[in-house]
Design a protein around this motif. Structure first.
Motif, mmCIF file in Angstrom:
data_model
loop_
_atom_site.group_PDB
_atom_site.id
_atom_site.type_symbol
_atom_site.label_atom_id
_atom_site.label_comp_id
_atom_site.label_asym_id
_atom_site.label_seq_id
_atom_site.Cartn_x
_atom_site.Cartn_y
_atom_site.Cartn_z
ATOM 1 N N PHE A 267 -15.065 27.803 79.070
ATOM 2 C CA PHE A 267 -15.018 29.057 78.313
ATOM 3 C C PHE A 267 -15.671 28.888 76.937
ATOM 4 O O PHE A 267 -16.397 29.763 76.459
ATOM 5 N N GLY A 268 -15.413 27.719 76.321
ATOM 6 C CA GLY A 268 -16.023 27.454 75.029
ATOM 7 C C GLY A 268 -17.538 27.396 75.115
ATOM 8 O O GLY A 268 -18.240 27.874 74.220
ATOM 9 N N GLY A 269 -18.053 26.825 76.195
ATOM 10 C CA GLY A 269 -19.502 26.763 76.385
ATOM 11 C C GLY A 269 -20.118 28.141 76.537
ATOM 12 O O GLY A 269 -21.208 28.409 76.026
ATOM 13 N N ILE A 270 -19.407 29.018 77.263
ATOM 14 C CA ILE A 270 -19.905 30.390 77.429
ATOM 15 C C ILE A 270 -19.984 31.102 76.079
ATOM 16 O O ILE A 270 -20.983 31.768 75.750
ATOM 17 N N LEU A 271 -18.925 30.953 75.280
ATOM 18 C CA LEU A 271 -18.905 31.592 73.962
ATOM 19 C C LEU A 271 -20.028 31.056 73.071
ATOM 20 O O LEU A 271 -20.672 31.811 72.330
ATOM 21 N N ALA A 272 -20.281 29.760 73.155
ATOM 22 C CA ALA A 272 -21.341 29.159 72.341
ATOM 23 C C ALA A 272 -22.710 29.703 72.745
ATOM 24 O O ALA A 272 -23.572 29.958 71.892
ATOM 25 N N GLN A 273 -22.914 29.887 74.064
ATOM 26 C CA GLN A 273 -24.180 30.443 74.541
ATOM 27 C C GLN A 273 -24.375 31.876 74.058
ATOM 28 O O GLN A 273 -25.475 32.280 73.652
ATOM 29 N N ILE A 274 -23.301 32.658 74.109
ATOM 30 C CA ILE A 274 -23.386 34.035 73.602
ATOM 31 C C ILE A 274 -23.697 34.026 72.107
ATOM 32 O O ILE A 274 -24.474 34.840 71.609
ATOM 33 N N GLY A 275 -23.084 33.070 71.384
ATOM 34 C CA GLY A 275 -23.359 32.949 69.950
ATOM 35 C C GLY A 275 -24.823 32.658 69.681
ATOM 36 O O GLY A 275 -25.420 33.220 68.755
ATOM 37 N N LYS A 276 -25.433 31.790 70.481
ATOM 38 C CA LYS A 276 -26.851 31.482 70.328
ATOM 39 C C LYS A 276 -27.709 32.707 70.595
ATOM 40 O O LYS A 276 -28.729 32.937 69.918
ATOM 41 N N CYS A 277 -27.322 33.497 71.584
ATOM 42 C CA CYS A 277 -28.055 34.734 71.885
ATOM 43 C C CYS A 277 -28.007 35.694 70.690
ATOM 44 O O CYS A 277 -29.003 36.326 70.338
ATOM 45 N N CYS A 278 -26.842 35.783 70.065
ATOM 46 C CA CYS A 278 -26.701 36.635 68.877
ATOM 47 C C CYS A 278 -27.582 36.132 67.737
ATOM 48 O O CYS A 278 -28.185 36.931 67.010
ATOM 49 N N ASP A 279 -27.651 34.819 67.580
ATOM 50 C CA ASP A 279 -28.519 34.241 66.550
ATOM 51 C C ASP A 279 -29.973 34.624 66.793
ATOM 52 O O ASP A 279 -30.709 34.988 65.857
ATOM 53 N N ARG A 280 -30.407 34.531 68.052
ATOM 54 C CA ARG A 280 -31.787 34.897 68.370
ATOM 55 C C ARG A 280 -32.039 36.378 68.129
ATOM 56 O O ARG A 280 -33.112 36.770 67.669
ATOM 57 N N MET A 281 -31.051 37.206 68.432
ATOM 58 C CA MET A 281 -31.183 38.639 68.170
ATOM 59 C C MET A 281 -31.323 38.917 66.671
ATOM 60 O O MET A 281 -32.077 39.801 66.256
ATOM 61 N N SER A 282 -30.594 38.150 65.858
ATOM 62 C CA SER A 282 -30.691 38.351 64.408
ATOM 63 C C SER A 282 -32.088 37.994 63.904
ATOM 64 O O SER A 282 -32.632 38.665 63.018
ATOM 65 N N VAL A 283 -32.683 36.945 64.476
ATOM 66 C CA VAL A 283 -34.038 36.549 64.080
ATOM 67 C C VAL A 283 -35.040 37.636 64.460
ATOM 68 O O VAL A 283 -35.897 38.026 63.654
ATOM 69 N N CYS A 284 -34.944 38.132 65.699
ATOM 70 C CA CYS A 284 -35.852 39.195 66.157
ATOM 71 C C CYS A 284 -35.698 40.452 65.300
ATOM 72 O O CYS A 284 -36.681 41.095 64.927
#
Length: 319
Positions: A267-284
């Motif tokens: 579950f922690g890994g899933i949350l971390a992956q979603i967090g990375k996606c949010c980071d990429r969205m912030s950059v875009c």
């Protein structure tokens, strides 16, 4: 011909847009200094501070300086080429104000390009500094694209001499009386980089159309001002979205680490992956905001300001 000085738009690349994290000014002493000054990182990397290396005058290397009594300003390196050799001089914002006032006095029949606006607060913050720097480079580019202005002794001195003469700021109420000029049309005025010679006492066919031109200019100014306000508001909203994506990415990543530490690795890994996606969205999202500011918000402001400056000339011609 018309009364607008050099109207060529300075091209700005996305890579250069990201780099302008610092360049501000030497504002007048009436402006308040900020409590939070730029960090060293804000004012370094001069090579990346240049807005566009293809323009005739490059503004780079913003450096914070102190003039005593707790007052600070930012000086720029102004680079131009003369006889095949590069010349660097150091200028503060008030030096650009002096140059513009001198050009208004020396060319009373021309509309001298506007300078970026002053700010009472936030004048050392990276975003404002970056916008100010682009505005100064647009100003010098338009001056150098004008056949008569670029040869003016004041411009040559500004670009070549380290020390400018002692001077008093020219008061707006004591500026030299401006001669009449004609505006052949809003469309051509936006494209023609040259200013007309002052004309007085001779009625031309163009003069008879001045009232219609004034009406059209007022309508265009109103539309452009509204477009600028709308685009500026949209840009601010997009900045808020960028900040939200960044915060979501941070908190999801932290939550993922907490779950991993609590033996919930999957579950922690899933949350971390979603967090990375949010980071990429912030950059875009941040890149979209930069592009919008550079290619929509700022150009709209420049054009409606130029029309605003042209209206008094039209009214004088009618009068």
């Amino acid at each position: 011909q018309n009364i607008f000085a050099g109207m060529e738009q300075t091209a700005v690349t996305d890579e250069q847009a990201k780099s302008g994290d610092a360049t501000e000014q030497g504002e007048s002493k009436t402006e308040k200094d900020e409590v939070e000054a730029p960090t060293d990182g804000d004012l370094k990397n001069p090579s990346k501070s240049v807005v566009n290396p293809t323009v005739p005058v490059q503004i780079s290397n913003p450096t914070k300086k102190s003039e005593g009594y707790g007052r600070s300003y930012i000086a720029y390196t102004v680079t131009s080429t003369h006889d095949g050799k590069k010349v660097d001089v150091f200028r503060r914002y008030s030096d650009f104000v002096w140059l513009r006032q001198a050009l208004e006095k020396n060319f009373p029949g021309c509309i001298v390009p506007p300078l970026p606006e002053k700010a009472v607060i936030g004048r050392f913050q990276g975003e404002f500094v970056s916008q100010r720097m682009r505005g100064l480079e647009r100003f010098t580019t338009r001056v150098m694209n004008h056949d008569r202005m670029k040869k003016d002794p004041t411009v040559i001195r500004f670009l070549r001499e380290q020390q400018l003469p002692q001077r008093n700021t020219i008061k707006s109420g004591t500026q030299a009386k401006k001669a009449f000029s004609m505006l052949s049309g809003i469309g051509s005025a936006m494209l023609n980089p040259f200013a007309s010679e002052p004309t007085e006492g001779v009625e031309t066919k163009e003069d008879k159309n001045c009232e219609e031109i004034e009406s059209d200019a007022k309508k265009l100014h109103k539309i452009l001002a509204a477009l600028h306000a709308a685009s500026s508001g949209q840009s601010k909203a997009e900045k808020d979205v960028t900040k939200t994506w960044l915060e979501m990415g941070h908190y999801l990543t932290e939550l993922g680490r907490f779950e991993v530490d609590s033996s919930e690795e999957h579950f922690g890994g899933i949350l971390a992956q979603i967090g990375k996606c949010c980071d990429r969205m912030s950059v875009c999202s941040a890149q979209c905001v930069d592009h919008s500011v550079l290619h929509l918000v700022e150009p709209l402001k420049v054009v409606y300001k130029l029309i605003e400056m042209a209206l008094p000339h039209i009214r004088k011609k009618i009068g």
